[in-house]
Design an enzyme around this catalytic site. Structure first.
Site, PDB file in Angstrom:
ATOM      1  N   ARG A  53      61.162 119.471  52.808  1.00 39.48           N
ATOM      2  CA  ARG A  53      61.137 120.895  52.000  1.00 39.48           C
ATOM      3  C   ARG A  53      60.674 120.035  51.303  1.00 39.48           C
ATOM      4  O   ARG A  53      59.618 119.213  50.515  1.00 39.48           O
ATOM      5  CB  ARG A  53      62.979 120.751  51.606  1.00 39.48           C
ATOM      6  CG  ARG A  53      64.134 119.676  52.289  1.00 39.48           C
ATOM      7  CD  ARG A  53      63.550 118.167  51.101  1.00 39.48           C
ATOM      8  NE  ARG A  53      64.003 118.457  49.590  1.00 39.48           N
ATOM      9  CZ  ARG A  53      63.687 118.711  48.457  1.00 39.48           C
ATOM     10  NH1 ARG A  53      62.833 116.990  49.031  1.00 39.48           N
ATOM     11  NH2 ARG A  53      63.533 118.874  47.444  1.00 39.48           N
ATOM     12  N   ALA A  55      58.786 122.549  47.603  1.00 42.06           N
ATOM     13  CA  ALA A  55      57.910 123.635  47.715  1.00 42.06           C
ATOM     14  C   ALA A  55      56.711 123.176  48.097  1.00 42.06           C
ATOM     15  O   ALA A  55      55.536 124.574  49.309  1.00 42.06           O
ATOM     16  CB  ALA A  55      57.896 124.488  45.968  1.00 42.06           C
ATOM     17  N   ARG A  90      61.021 130.449  55.350  1.00 45.75           N
ATOM     18  CA  ARG A  90      62.214 130.095  53.849  1.00 45.75           C
ATOM     19  C   ARG A  90      61.695 131.270  52.590  1.00 45.75           C
ATOM     20  O   ARG A  90      60.449 130.972  52.724  1.00 45.75           O
ATOM     21  CB  ARG A  90      62.336 128.761  53.595  1.00 45.75           C
ATOM     22  CG  ARG A  90      63.209 127.638  53.860  1.00 45.75           C
ATOM     23  CD  ARG A  90      62.870 126.646  53.211  1.00 45.75           C
ATOM     24  NE  ARG A  90      64.607 126.104  52.013  1.00 45.75           N
ATOM     25  CZ  ARG A  90      64.314 125.639  51.623  1.00 45.75           C
ATOM     26  NH1 ARG A  90      63.810 124.612  51.410  1.00 45.75           N
ATOM     27  NH2 ARG A  90      65.813 125.805  50.067  1.00 45.75           N
ATOM     28  N   ASP A 243      59.807 126.633  41.968  1.00 46.95           N
ATOM     29  CA  ASP A 243      59.898 127.046  43.797  1.00 46.95           C
ATOM     30  C   ASP A 243      58.369 128.019  43.399  1.00 46.95           C
ATOM     31  O   ASP A 243      57.710 128.712  44.256  1.00 46.95           O
ATOM     32  CB  ASP A 243      60.563 127.488  44.118  1.00 46.95           C
ATOM     33  CG  ASP A 243      61.477 125.619  44.993  1.00 46.95           C
ATOM     34  OD1 ASP A 243      61.816 125.955  44.417  1.00 46.95           O
ATOM     35  OD2 ASP A 243      61.246 125.570  46.427  1.00 46.95           O
ATOM     36  N   ASN A 253      63.620 127.898  40.759  1.00 46.10           N
ATOM     37  CA  ASN A 253      63.491 126.378  41.023  1.00 46.10           C
ATOM     38  C   ASN A 253      65.113 126.178  41.818  1.00 46.10           C
ATOM     39  O   ASN A 253      66.099 126.966  41.472  1.00 46.10           O
ATOM     40  CB  ASN A 253      63.439 125.468  39.870  1.00 46.10           C
ATOM     41  CG  ASN A 253      63.559 123.760  40.138  1.00 46.10           C
ATOM     42  OD1 ASN A 253      62.114 123.657  41.126  1.00 46.10           O
ATOM     43  ND2 ASN A 253      64.101 123.019  39.477  1.00 46.10           N
ATOM     44  N   LYS A 254      65.385 124.974  41.886  1.00 48.95           N
ATOM     45  CA  LYS A 254      66.412 124.600  42.513  1.00 48.95           C
ATOM     46  C   LYS A 254      67.962 124.772  41.818  1.00 48.95           C
ATOM     47  O   LYS A 254      68.209 125.018  40.913  1.00 48.95           O
ATOM     48  CB  LYS A 254      67.144 123.138  42.742  1.00 48.95           C
ATOM     49  CG  LYS A 254      68.824 122.620  44.212  1.00 48.95           C
ATOM     50  CD  LYS A 254      68.573 123.950  44.973  1.00 48.95           C
ATOM     51  CE  LYS A 254      67.117 123.378  45.546  1.00 48.95           C
ATOM     52  NZ  LYS A 254      68.178 124.307  46.977  1.00 48.95           N
TER      53      LYS A 254
HETATM   54  O1  MRU Z   1      66.073 123.678  48.196  1.00 46.70           O
HETATM   55  P1  MRU Z   1      64.563 122.752  48.824  1.00 46.70           P
HETATM   56  O2  MRU Z   1      65.478 121.041  48.341  1.00 46.70           O
HETATM   57  O3  MRU Z   1      63.129 122.429  49.744  1.00 46.70           O
HETATM   58  O4  MRU Z   1      64.348 122.394  47.370  1.00 46.70           O
HETATM   59  C1  MRU Z   1      63.607 121.813  46.166  1.00 46.70           C
HETATM   60  C2  MRU Z   1      63.223 122.508  44.643  1.00 46.70           C
HETATM   61  O5  MRU Z   1      64.233 122.621  43.960  1.00 46.70           O
HETATM   62  C3  MRU Z   1      62.090 121.199  44.116  1.00 46.70           C
HETATM   63  O6  MRU Z   1      62.713 121.482  42.647  1.00 46.70           O
HETATM   64  C4  MRU Z   1      61.496 122.068  44.056  1.00 46.70           C
HETATM   65  O7  MRU Z   1      60.092 122.423  45.546  1.00 46.70           O
HETATM   66  C5  MRU Z   1      59.557 121.798  43.815  1.00 46.70           C
HETATM   67  S1  MRU Z   1      59.034 120.612  44.047  1.00 46.70           S
HETATM   68  C6  MRU Z   1      57.912 119.628  43.802  1.00 46.70           C
END
Ligand code: MRU
Length: 367
Positions: A53, A55, A90, A243, A253-254
């Site tokens: 997981r 991005a 995803r 993301d 982002n998350k």
């Molecule tokens: O759901 P995830 O764990 O894939 O989410 C990850 C994030 O939100 C990260 O902050 C984002 O992908 C940036 S990773 C360099």
């Protein structure tokens, strides 16, 4: 980066079995285990189930998934079907589409007999590019941490981060963590506030683990603690990942990132986003209206997984049987709340003009 002192990347090729190896992130932090991926279906499964997981790593894994598809059948039809299988894994991180499009363009131009080898070579190039982008982001972000350290001589710099934008989310270094690792390595006294990041706890289980492996002092906090810490002067800067950042600088982002940005603005805390160019979607402007937000299983909220007293990983239910739950995985932070984007080309403001100036070749291009 290192695990128990041994250098690792999150994805690599096994020369003997000719398979793609990944770290199974669903087992961390309690178990460090790798997995083999041998088909495009296994690559899509690893992305969907979040064995990989983050991005950038989603994009790199998809690139290898396409190379594996070419091993089975290098026809145009199979190329298109591999693109569709991976693209559906995803929805939110634009790196997935970026990597798939890059592989497709590259492979379509080649004769069938060359596609397998060229696929692995191009996926390898995407892998190396990811490491370079993260290192460049690390160098630019290091300047921000140095400046924060200069403002408080003799005291540690407190950085708050959300989710995992660390090396586990990329091939190596991470995006948000690259400046942190570089600052720590040059001897700046640092301390990281790690948001646990409900519901999947990527902060508590992944960011804390990798910072610990590298010896970076850190403390896990509940997601709601950030505002309180900022009000008490305990956060010098926030650095998060992304993301999908739009052409006008909105950052997806998350889930929970937006609330951190609001608290940061209210308290005058700089809020930075580490944004490599493959995570910038130059085809859209309005993050809230246009970024597809992933909705995941309610079970991720109603149940929690951890290490039981008997040393076994177990999952328990934490909510009443009859209650429903809604699991949005990402949110959008409007550009006006972002102090700056840390890109591989420098720290820039989160505006259309600054993005267009930094990446003129991307304007008007799909990916
Ligand atoms: O759901 P995830 O764990 O894939 O989410 C990850 C994030 O939100 C990260 O902050 C984002 O992908 C940036 S990773 C360099």
């Amino acid at each position: 980066m290192r695990v128990e002192g041994k250098p690792f990347r999150t994805v690599w090729l096994d020369g003997q079995t000719r398979s793609v190896k990944i770290i199974d992130q669903t087992r961390l932090p309690h178990e460090f285990a790798s997995l083999s991926i041998n088909t495009v279906f296994e690559a899509a499964h690893a992305i969907k189930t979040m064995q990989v997981r983050g991005a950038p790593l989603i994009g790199v894994t998809a690139a290898y998934g396409m190379a594996l598809a070419m091993r089975t059948d290098a026809s145009d039809t199979n190329l298109d079907s591999a693109c569709a299988i991976l693209a559906g894994a995803r929805p939110t991180a634009v790196n997935l589409r970026w990597a798939i499009d890059s592989m497709r363009r590259h492979l379509l131009a080649l004769p069938l007999a060359e596609r397998e080898q060229a696929g692995f070579a191009h996926a390898g190039a995407i892998t190396e590019q990811d490491v370079e982008l993260c290192q460049a982001i690390g160098g630019h972000g290091l300047g921000l941490i140095r400046a924060a350290a200069a403002r408080k001589p003799g005291q540690r710099v407190n950085v708050l981060t959300h989710c995992n934008a660390g090396w586990l989310a990329t091939v190596d270094w991470g995006t948000a963590t690259a400046p942190i690792y570089k600052a720590h390595d040059e001897g700046i006294a640092l301390h990281i506030w790690v948001d646990e990041t409900r519901p999947r706890n990527q902060g508590a289980s992944l960011t804390a683990w990798e910072l610990g492996q590298h010896g970076v002092p850190h403390t896990i906090i509940v997601d709601n603690a950030g505002g309180h810490l900022m009000q008490h002067g305990e956060v010098d800067l926030v650095i998060v990942g992304t993301d999908r950042t739009t052409a006008s600088g909105d950052v997806c982002n998350k889930i929970g990132t937006y609330l951190k940005a609001l608290a940061a603005q209210d308290n005058g805390v700089p809020f930075y986003v580490a944004a490599p160019s493959p995570s910038i979607d130059f085809t859209i402007e309005d993050g809230i209206a246009e970024v597809p937000i992933e909705t995941r299983s309610a079970r991720e909220i109603t149940h929690i997984t951890g290490l039981g007293a008997d040393g076994q990983i177990e999952t328990v239910c934490i909510s009443p049987a009859g209650s429903s739950a809604l699991n949005y995985a990402f949110d959008v932070t409007p550009a006006r709340l972002v102090t700056g984007l840390i890109t591989e080309r420098g720290v820039i403001s989160a505006t259309r003009d600054a993005l267009a100036k930094a990446f003129p070749e991307c304007i008007g291009k799909r990916s």
